[in-house]
Design a protein around this motif. Structure first.
Motif, PDB file in Angstrom:
ATOM      1  N   GLU A  18       0.825  -1.201   0.000  1.00  0.00           N
ATOM      2  CA  GLU A  18       0.000   0.000   0.000  1.00  0.00           C
ATOM      3  C   GLU A  18       0.862   1.256   0.000  1.00  0.00           C
ATOM      4  OE1 GLU A  18      -0.238  -2.561   2.044  1.00  0.00           O
ATOM      5  OE2 GLU A  18      -2.309  -3.250   2.165  1.00  0.00           O
ATOM      6  N   GLU A  21       2.772   1.723  -3.416  1.00  0.00           N
ATOM      7  CA  GLU A  21       1.904   2.260  -4.472  1.00  0.00           C
ATOM      8  C   GLU A  21       1.575   3.734  -4.231  1.00  0.00           C
ATOM      9  OE1 GLU A  21       1.135   0.826  -7.377  1.00  0.00           O
ATOM     10  OE2 GLU A  21       2.526  -0.697  -6.656  1.00  0.00           O
ATOM     11  N   SER A  22       1.380   4.121  -2.985  1.00  0.00           N
ATOM     12  CA  SER A  22       1.099   5.517  -2.672  1.00  0.00           C
ATOM     13  C   SER A  22       2.304   6.400  -2.972  1.00  0.00           C
ATOM     14  CB  SER A  22       0.689   5.662  -1.199  1.00  0.00           C
ATOM     15  OG  SER A  22      -0.538   4.994  -0.981  1.00  0.00           O
ATOM     16  N   TRP A  25       2.589   6.977  -6.640  1.00  0.00           N
ATOM     17  CA  TRP A  25       1.641   7.994  -7.097  1.00  0.00           C
ATOM     18  C   TRP A  25       2.186   9.393  -6.774  1.00  0.00           C
ATOM     19  CZ3 TRP A  25      -1.617   8.417 -10.661  1.00  0.00           C
ATOM     20  CH2 TRP A  25      -2.664   9.316 -10.634  1.00  0.00           C
ATOM     21  N   ASN A  55      -5.523   3.067  -1.849  1.00  0.00           N
ATOM     22  CA  ASN A  55      -4.498   2.032  -1.700  1.00  0.00           C
ATOM     23  C   ASN A  55      -4.586   1.358  -0.339  1.00  0.00           C
ATOM     24  OD1 ASN A  55      -3.328   2.409  -4.242  1.00  0.00           O
ATOM     25  ND2 ASN A  55      -2.104   4.105  -3.490  1.00  0.00           N
TER      26      ASN A  55
END
Length: 83
Positions: A18, A21-22, A25, A55
């Protein structure tokens, strides 16, 4: 099998995907702004952080952004679940 460190202690992987992926971004936003102004921004977190929820991260996420004084480099980090 779970990952272990050199002392054979289990490594904590909670929220790892999580957070990764954050942060990816966040990097997309940073690159977009760098392309426009030739400087990274240290004020993007309030803009990007609400999207971290998709996420699976809580808000506030604990992510910290650091930008060099000249705006030419940046890094971000987050605290692990276990600190």
């Amino acid at each position: 099998m779970h990952s272990v460190d050199e002392a054979r202690k289990q490594l904590d992987q909670r929220e790892h995907l999580e957070n990764r992926e954050s942060l990816r971004w966040l990097a997309v936003y940073q690159l977009g702004h760098y392309g426009i102004s030739q400087a990274y921004r240290n004020d993007l977190l309030p803009i990007v952080e609400p999207s971290f929820a998709q996420n699976g991260l809580p808000e506030p996420s604990g992510v910290v952004i650091r930008v060099a004084a000249d705006g030419k480099s940046w890094c971000a980090r987050w605290p692990t679940v276990t600190g």
